[in-house]
Design a protein around this motif. Structure first.
Motif, PDB file in Angstrom:
ATOM      1  N   ILE A  78       0.863  -1.172   0.000  1.00 63.25           N
ATOM      2  CA  ILE A  78       0.000   0.000   0.000  1.00 63.25           C
ATOM      3  C   ILE A  78       0.900   1.223   0.000  1.00 63.25           C
ATOM      4  O   ILE A  78       2.070   1.145   0.373  1.00 63.25           O
ATOM      5  N   VAL A  79       0.339   2.345  -0.444  1.00 62.51           N
ATOM      6  CA  VAL A  79       1.107   3.584  -0.526  1.00 62.51           C
ATOM      7  C   VAL A  79       0.324   4.697   0.151  1.00 62.51           C
ATOM      8  O   VAL A  79      -0.868   4.874  -0.104  1.00 62.51           O
ATOM      9  N   LEU A  80       1.005   5.423   1.023  1.00 59.30           N
ATOM     10  CA  LEU A  80       0.443   6.614   1.648  1.00 59.30           C
ATOM     11  C   LEU A  80       1.175   7.820   1.089  1.00 59.30           C
ATOM     12  O   LEU A  80       2.380   7.752   0.849  1.00 59.30           O
ATOM     13  N   ALA A  81       0.449   8.914   0.876  1.00 62.26           N
ATOM     14  CA  ALA A  81       1.048  10.114   0.294  1.00 62.26           C
ATOM     15  C   ALA A  81       0.720  11.340   1.145  1.00 62.26           C
ATOM     16  O   ALA A  81      -0.326  11.389   1.790  1.00 62.26           O
ATOM     17  N   ALA A  82       1.609  12.310   1.106  1.00 61.58           N
ATOM     18  CA  ALA A  82       1.360  13.578   1.788  1.00 61.58           C
ATOM     19  C   ALA A  82       0.302  14.384   1.032  1.00 61.58           C
ATOM     20  O   ALA A  82      -0.533  15.044   1.632  1.00 61.58           O
ATOM     21  N   ASP A  83       0.332  14.306  -0.285  1.00 61.85           N
ATOM     22  CA  ASP A  83      -0.577  15.037  -1.155  1.00 61.85           C
ATOM     23  C   ASP A  83      -1.145  14.053  -2.182  1.00 61.85           C
ATOM     24  O   ASP A  83      -0.553  13.853  -3.248  1.00 61.85           O
ATOM     25  N   PRO A  84      -2.280  13.412  -1.877  1.00 60.03           N
ATOM     26  CA  PRO A  84      -2.826  12.399  -2.771  1.00 60.03           C
ATOM     27  C   PRO A  84      -3.111  12.891  -4.192  1.00 60.03           C
ATOM     28  O   PRO A  84      -2.938  12.136  -5.150  1.00 60.03           O
ATOM     29  N   GLY A  85      -3.502  14.140  -4.353  1.00 62.64           N
ATOM     30  CA  GLY A  85      -3.749  14.686  -5.694  1.00 62.64           C
ATOM     31  C   GLY A  85      -2.469  14.743  -6.516  1.00 62.64           C
ATOM     32  O   GLY A  85      -2.438  14.335  -7.687  1.00 62.64           O
ATOM     33  N   ARG A  86      -1.406  15.247  -5.924  1.00 59.24           N
ATOM     34  CA  ARG A  86      -0.111  15.305  -6.606  1.00 59.24           C
ATOM     35  C   ARG A  86       0.411  13.895  -6.892  1.00 59.24           C
ATOM     36  O   ARG A  86       0.966  13.631  -7.946  1.00 59.24           O
ATOM     37  N   PHE A  87       0.206  12.985  -5.924  1.00 59.43           N
ATOM     38  CA  PHE A  87       0.648  11.605  -6.115  1.00 59.43           C
ATOM     39  C   PHE A  87      -0.064  10.978  -7.318  1.00 59.43           C
ATOM     40  O   PHE A  87       0.565  10.376  -8.185  1.00 59.43           O
ATOM     41  N   GLN A  88      -1.390  11.122  -7.384  1.00 57.43           N
ATOM     42  CA  GLN A  88      -2.139  10.529  -8.502  1.00 57.43           C
ATOM     43  C   GLN A  88      -1.731  11.147  -9.835  1.00 57.43           C
ATOM     44  O   GLN A  88      -1.590  10.437 -10.826  1.00 57.43           O
TER      45      GLN A  88
END
Length: 190
Positions: A78-88
């Motif tokens: 699984i992956v957690l991101a600080a900024d999910p929009g930027r990650f996607q």
């Protein structure tokens, strides 16, 4: 492209059984993303059993509490991101969650604790600023969840700029316990 630089990273994981079982492991962190990529933490489950993460917590440089029903399937990440929009936008798929805080680019620590408060895993890193510039935004990858995570040589910059979230790490090494025939494959002998 081979990436150079001086990287020191320490990972401590308790309760890991080498024979394909154990606790989830932090397998990749991206503390200094370049333009076009995003900060993230990858957590992998090296065991043959799903692991319920409800109530588990990431703390240290960042914080995240896994909600009810959260789980990590066997042999997946699984992956957690600080900024999910930027990650996607950078990787083409949605992160599995969002953490609060920022992974420090020069040095930091993340601890993964079980629901009962017991220690599961800790990743600590220290990077020279010149190394970050030379690496051009490489993530830091664990070479194998079977390695002694307390050995800094277990970690290395990714060969893939931006990292390999939810994919096999770019610099994985093989171990005796790696299967010759992948799980669920049919093989015959005669």
């Amino acid at each position: 492209m081979r990436l150079g630089g001086s990287v020191g990273l320490l990972l401590l994981c308790a309760g890991f059984a080498h024979a394909g079982g154990g606790l989830p492991v932090i397998t990749e962190v991206h503390p200094a993303p370049a333009a076009g990529s995003a900060e993230f933490i990858e957590i992998s489950n090296p065991s043959a059993e799903d692991v319920a993460l409800s109530g588990w917590e990431l703390s240290g440089a960042v914080s995240h509490v896994f909600s009810g029903g959260a789980r990590i399937r066997a042999f997946t990440s699984i992956v957690l991101a600080a900024d999910p929009g930027r990650f996607q936008a950078a990787y083409g798929f949605a992160a599995d969650g969002r953490y609060s805080g920022t992974l420090p680019g020069e040095a930091g620590t993340i601890t993964l604790a079980r629901r009962d408060g017991g220690f599961a895993c800790r990743a600590s890193w220290s990077l020279e600023p010149a190394s970050l510039a030379r690496n051009g935004g490489a993530s830091l990858e664990l070479l194998s969840p079977e390695l002694d995570g307390a050995t800094p040589a277990s970690w290395t910059p990714s060969l893939v700029l931006g990292g390999t979230p939810r994919e096999e790490n770019s610099r994985r090494i093989a171990h005796e316990s790696d299967p010759v025939v992948p799980q669920r494959d049919l093989w015959r002998y005669w």
